[in-house]
Design a protein around this motif. Structure first.
Motif, mmCIF file in Angstrom:
data_model
loop_
_atom_site.group_PDB
_atom_site.id
_atom_site.type_symbol
_atom_site.label_atom_id
_atom_site.label_comp_id
_atom_site.label_asym_id
_atom_site.label_seq_id
_atom_site.Cartn_x
_atom_site.Cartn_y
_atom_site.Cartn_z
ATOM 1 N N GLY A 19 47.847 66.864 64.328
ATOM 2 C CA GLY A 19 48.131 66.588 62.930
ATOM 3 C C GLY A 19 49.623 66.641 62.668
ATOM 4 O O GLY A 19 50.202 65.735 62.058
ATOM 5 N N VAL A 20 50.273 67.703 63.131
ATOM 6 C CA VAL A 20 51.732 67.792 63.058
ATOM 7 C C VAL A 20 52.362 66.625 63.805
ATOM 8 O O VAL A 20 53.253 65.929 63.292
ATOM 9 N N ARG A 21 51.880 66.396 65.020
ATOM 10 C CA ARG A 21 52.445 65.338 65.863
ATOM 11 C C ARG A 21 52.311 63.969 65.209
ATOM 12 O O ARG A 21 53.229 63.139 65.286
ATOM 13 N N SER A 22 51.184 63.696 64.550
ATOM 14 C CA SER A 22 50.987 62.371 63.958
ATOM 15 C C SER A 22 51.995 62.094 62.855
ATOM 16 O O SER A 22 52.523 60.967 62.755
ATOM 17 N N VAL A 23 52.287 63.082 62.028
ATOM 18 C CA VAL A 23 53.273 62.882 60.971
ATOM 19 C C VAL A 23 54.662 62.701 61.574
ATOM 20 O O VAL A 23 55.445 61.838 61.147
ATOM 21 N N GLU A 24 54.968 63.519 62.586
ATOM 22 C CA GLU A 24 56.281 63.406 63.239
ATOM 23 C C GLU A 24 56.437 62.062 63.955
ATOM 24 O O GLU A 24 57.495 61.427 63.886
ATOM 25 N N VAL A 25 55.389 61.630 64.660
ATOM 26 C CA VAL A 25 55.464 60.360 65.396
ATOM 27 C C VAL A 25 55.534 59.188 64.424
ATOM 28 O O VAL A 25 56.268 58.218 64.654
ATOM 29 N N ALA A 26 54.769 59.251 63.326
ATOM 30 C CA ALA A 26 54.835 58.180 62.333
ATOM 31 C C ALA A 26 56.246 58.032 61.787
ATOM 32 O O ALA A 26 56.761 56.913 61.612
ATOM 33 N N THR A 27 56.900 59.158 61.541
ATOM 34 C CA THR A 27 58.279 59.129 61.049
ATOM 35 C C THR A 27 59.224 58.579 62.108
ATOM 36 O O THR A 27 60.102 57.752 61.807
ATOM 37 N N ALA A 28 59.046 59.031 63.359
ATOM 38 C CA ALA A 28 59.902 58.546 64.447
ATOM 39 C C ALA A 28 59.701 57.057 64.696
ATOM 40 O O ALA A 28 60.670 56.326 64.954
ATOM 41 N N LEU A 29 58.468 56.583 64.629
ATOM 42 C CA LEU A 29 58.207 55.158 64.808
ATOM 43 C C LEU A 29 58.924 54.341 63.734
ATOM 44 O O LEU A 29 59.521 53.291 64.021
ATOM 45 N N GLN A 30 58.861 54.822 62.507
ATOM 46 C CA GLN A 30 59.461 54.069 61.402
ATOM 47 C C GLN A 30 60.977 54.086 61.461
ATOM 48 O O GLN A 30 61.630 53.063 61.243
ATOM 49 N N GLN A 31 61.561 55.249 61.791
ATOM 50 C CA GLN A 31 63.006 55.395 61.744
ATOM 51 C C GLN A 31 63.700 54.982 63.040
ATOM 52 O O GLN A 31 64.850 54.550 63.006
ATOM 53 N N GLN A 32 63.026 55.143 64.176
ATOM 54 C CA GLN A 32 63.671 54.893 65.466
ATOM 55 C C GLN A 32 63.189 53.622 66.153
ATOM 56 O O GLN A 32 63.931 53.019 66.930
ATOM 57 N N GLN A 33 61.925 53.216 65.892
ATOM 58 C CA GLN A 33 61.380 52.029 66.550
ATOM 59 C C GLN A 33 61.099 50.892 65.565
ATOM 60 O O GLN A 33 60.565 49.858 65.972
ATOM 61 N N ASN A 34 61.392 51.111 64.284
ATOM 62 C CA ASN A 34 61.219 50.077 63.259
ATOM 63 C C ASN A 34 59.773 49.612 63.128
ATOM 64 O O ASN A 34 59.513 48.460 62.782
ATOM 65 N N LEU A 35 58.848 50.521 63.394
ATOM 66 C CA LEU A 35 57.425 50.193 63.307
ATOM 67 C C LEU A 35 56.814 50.966 62.143
ATOM 68 O O LEU A 35 56.807 52.201 62.136
ATOM 69 N N ILE A 36 56.300 50.229 61.163
ATOM 70 C CA ILE A 36 55.658 50.844 60.001
ATOM 71 C C ILE A 36 54.151 50.823 60.222
ATOM 72 O O ILE A 36 53.546 49.764 60.395
ATOM 73 N N LEU A 37 53.550 51.995 60.218
ATOM 74 C CA LEU A 37 52.134 52.129 60.517
ATOM 75 C C LEU A 37 51.258 51.743 59.334
ATOM 76 O O LEU A 37 51.675 51.796 58.180
ATOM 77 N N ASN A 38 50.008 51.413 59.662
ATOM 78 C CA ASN A 38 49.010 51.185 58.627
ATOM 79 C C ASN A 38 48.344 52.482 58.188
ATOM 80 O O ASN A 38 47.876 52.594 57.051
ATOM 81 N N GLY A 39 48.283 53.459 59.115
ATOM 82 C CA GLY A 39 47.657 54.711 58.721
ATOM 83 C C GLY A 39 47.560 55.714 59.850
ATOM 84 O O GLY A 39 47.936 55.440 60.997
ATOM 85 N N ILE A 40 47.069 56.890 59.485
ATOM 86 C CA ILE A 40 46.871 58.005 60.409
ATOM 87 C C ILE A 40 45.458 58.543 60.248
ATOM 88 O O ILE A 40 44.952 58.645 59.122
ATOM 89 N N ILE A 41 44.838 58.878 61.355
ATOM 90 C CA ILE A 41 43.557 59.578 61.360
ATOM 91 C C ILE A 41 43.799 60.943 61.996
ATOM 92 O O ILE A 41 44.324 61.030 63.105
ATOM 93 N N MET A 42 43.428 61.998 61.284
ATOM 94 C CA MET A 42 43.612 63.354 61.787
ATOM 95 C C MET A 42 42.255 64.029 61.939
ATOM 96 O O MET A 42 41.421 63.971 61.030
ATOM 97 N N VAL A 43 42.049 64.675 63.075
ATOM 98 C CA VAL A 43 40.812 65.407 63.336
ATOM 99 C C VAL A 43 41.161 66.883 63.468
ATOM 100 O O VAL A 43 41.961 67.266 64.326
ATOM 101 N N SER A 44 40.596 67.711 62.598
ATOM 102 C CA SER A 44 40.865 69.158 62.592
ATOM 103 C C SER A 44 42.354 69.436 62.672
ATOM 104 O O SER A 44 42.821 70.164 63.542
ATOM 105 N N PRO A 45 43.128 68.874 61.746
ATOM 106 C CA PRO A 45 44.580 68.920 61.919
ATOM 107 C C PRO A 45 45.223 70.233 61.492
ATOM 108 O O PRO A 45 44.778 70.895 60.552
ATOM 109 N N ALA A 46 46.271 70.585 62.207
ATOM 110 C CA ALA A 46 47.254 71.537 61.706
ATOM 111 C C ALA A 46 48.266 70.709 60.933
ATOM 112 O O ALA A 46 48.891 69.812 61.491
ATOM 113 N N LEU A 47 48.403 70.976 59.641
ATOM 114 C CA LEU A 47 49.332 70.214 58.825
ATOM 115 C C LEU A 47 50.604 70.991 58.524
ATOM 116 O O LEU A 47 51.692 70.418 58.442
ATOM 117 N N GLU A 48 50.458 72.282 58.344
ATOM 118 C CA GLU A 48 51.600 73.160 58.130
ATOM 119 C C GLU A 48 51.379 74.401 58.983
ATOM 120 O O GLU A 48 50.443 75.168 58.745
#
Length: 516
Positions: A232-261
């Protein structure tokens, strides 16, 4: 449970609750013939298309060339023809020198239009966990199923066709984090600085995803991330890295039993975390008494964030007030009132005297699941064996090795590292100027910057590791895009997909999410 100000890690052993099972040492299973039809044909090719393919040494040299097989999944009257690609992606530093080989398994449905076909990138958590859990547990075309009526029997778990695979709705790419599964750093001596941290890990995943998309011409496809637990943490971090570093804007994230904070995972020192945990305790008790209902859970949630949290945040109650408060908490959780009072109304699910009841030792990962307590006379609170962490969950590592060898035709002398505790202990949880990275601000930004970005969150009612109330609370406090966050809670624990009915329900809901 607190974090030492000068330490780069997260709260001591409590973060270990995110670790889903260590590497297996069971004997290699034979995959049954009915698990999946024999490959139509097979071929091997290298994932590294660079004509100056590097010559690896050490463990990195033990990974073979990519293997591509063509499979057919038969479930009932339905058949899905697909291509399975097991291979590696080479990460490089700023000088172009190789730094890691990231292992992945990609399943792409045959006969589709790639530009319209969603592709989802999966990873597990830990940190230090491989992707075999989501692959063989939830979404892949083959699933590991535990004996009916004996869910803790990992020795007799069987691989077979997964009728609840997500393949009908999305192509899937399962990626092992560096240091886990079959993903290896080229220079192990510098891996902790290069890969074992919240931010560096996200950069590595973002680049690996970018490499796969480029190699497979999937730039126009809808793109999703799927993360479990720390994922869950990783998905938010990777989504941000994809957008800022790879110029890829995602359609969405699916989290299963996530740690969010991460700061919400220590109920001993954080009353808010204790409030998030209480409904999972109560749901477990209600289920064991066959009284679980949505209305009862909703009441528990409002009590937890109402009078319960208010009492915890104030001065400890005394006299009759203490008797009444601790008695109420004991009734809701099913715990001994003496223990509840001793822990001042904030029971630590890791403690042996909380987990051990009537000769049974209950799991952190599923508050309804128990084994015979090997130390009913008592033991140091942190030393009791975890039924999932040290028991049946280990079967996923062994099962994946057999599956990779026999079905995917990916043969290596490396052991599939289902969970690497050294990676976990070396992890740097810091964010940008934070001792522990916070994901809610980044999630808010993702929802605000992309008006069509959607989030699907799945939790198990009985999960005492990443409680469902934490997901609900975070979602309720997102000011922009709350209507694009969907919450789903299922009977089950942290690995809710080990229950066939919940795995099927999760698959149905994900299919609906991916085809709005």
């Amino acid at each position: 449970m607190s974090t030492h100000p000068g330490h780069k890690g997260a709260p001591r052993l409590y973060l270990r609750r995110l670790l889903i099972c260590a590497a297996t040492c069971l004997s290699l299973p034979v995959i049954p013939a009915l698990a999946i039809d024999k490959p139509h044909s097979s071929e091997t090719k290298s994932a590294d298309t660079d004509i100056t393919k590097p010559k690896f040494t050490g463990r990195a040299a033990l990974l073979p060339d990519d293997s591509v097989t063509h499979q057919t999944l038969t479930t009932g009257s339905k058949q899905l023809g697909y291509t399975a690609h097991a291979g590696t992606l080479t990460l490089r530093d700023d000088k172009g020198e190789p730094t890691a080989r990231m292992f992945y398994v990609a399943y792409t449905l045959d006969g589709t239009h790639p530009e319209r076909r969603p592709v989802s990138f999966f990873f597990n958590g830990g940190p230090g966990g491989g992707s075999a859990y989501l692959n063989l547990g939830a979404a892949g075309p083959v699933a590991l199923t535990f004996p009916t009526g004996n869910p803790t029997d990992g020795a007799n778990a069987k691989l077979g066709p997964n009728p609840d695979t997500w393949l009908a709705a999305t192509d899937m790419v399962f990626i092992d984090a560096v240091g886990t599964g079959y993903s290896v750093p080229v220079k192990p001596e510098t891996a902790d600085k290069m890969f074992y941290g919240t931010k560096s890990d996200a950069r590595a995943f973002a680049k690996a995803i970018d490499l796969w998309i480029g190699a497979n011409d999937r730039h126009a496809s809808p793109h999703y991330l799927v993360g479990e637990s720390y994922g869950g943490v990783r998905s938010v971090e990777v989504a941000t890295a994809l957008q800022q570093q790879q110029n890829l804007i995602l359609n969405g994230i699916i989290m299963v039993s996530p740690a969010l904070e991460m700061k919400f995972l220590d109920p001993v020192s954080n009353p808010l975390a204790a409030a998030m945990l209480l409904p999972s305790f109560e749901a477990s008790r209600l289920d064991l008494e066959h009284k679980l209902t949505p209305a009862a859970i909703d009441e528990s949630y409002h009590y937890a964030f109402g009078s319960y949290l208010t009492t915890l945040a104030g001065a400890p109650p005394a006299g009759d007030d203490a008797h009444d408060f601790y008695g109420d908490v004991a009734h809701r959780t099913g715990l001994d009132p003496v223990i509840v009072a001793r822990e001042r109304g904030m029971p630590d699910p890791q403690a042996h005297d909380v987990r051990s009841r009537n000769g049974r030792l209950f799991s952190l990962y599923d508050g309804t699941l128990s084994i015979a307590d090997p130390f009913p006379e008592g033991i140091d609170n942190g030393d009791s064996p975890e039924p999932v962490l040290f028991g049946f969950g280990r079967a996923y590592g062994n099962a994946f090795e057999g599956y990779a060898t026999q079905t995917l035709r990916f043969r290596t002398e490396l052991t599939y590292d289902l969970l690497d505790l050294k990676v976990n202990s070396a992890w740097d949880y810091r964010g940008d100027g934070e001792l522990i990275a916070g994901e809610t601000p980044q999630l808010r930004k993702l929802l605000a910057l992309n008006p069509t970005f959607r989030v699907f969150i799945a939790n198990g009612y009985f999960d005492l590791v990443c409680p469902f109330a934490s997901s609900r609370w975070v979602a309720e406090h997102v000011p922009v895009g709350r209507d694009r966050i969907s919450l789903h809670v299922y009977p089950g624990g942290h690995m809710l997909y080990t229950r066939p009915a919940s795995r099927a329900a999760l698959a149905r809901d994900v299919r609906a999410f991916l085809t709005p």
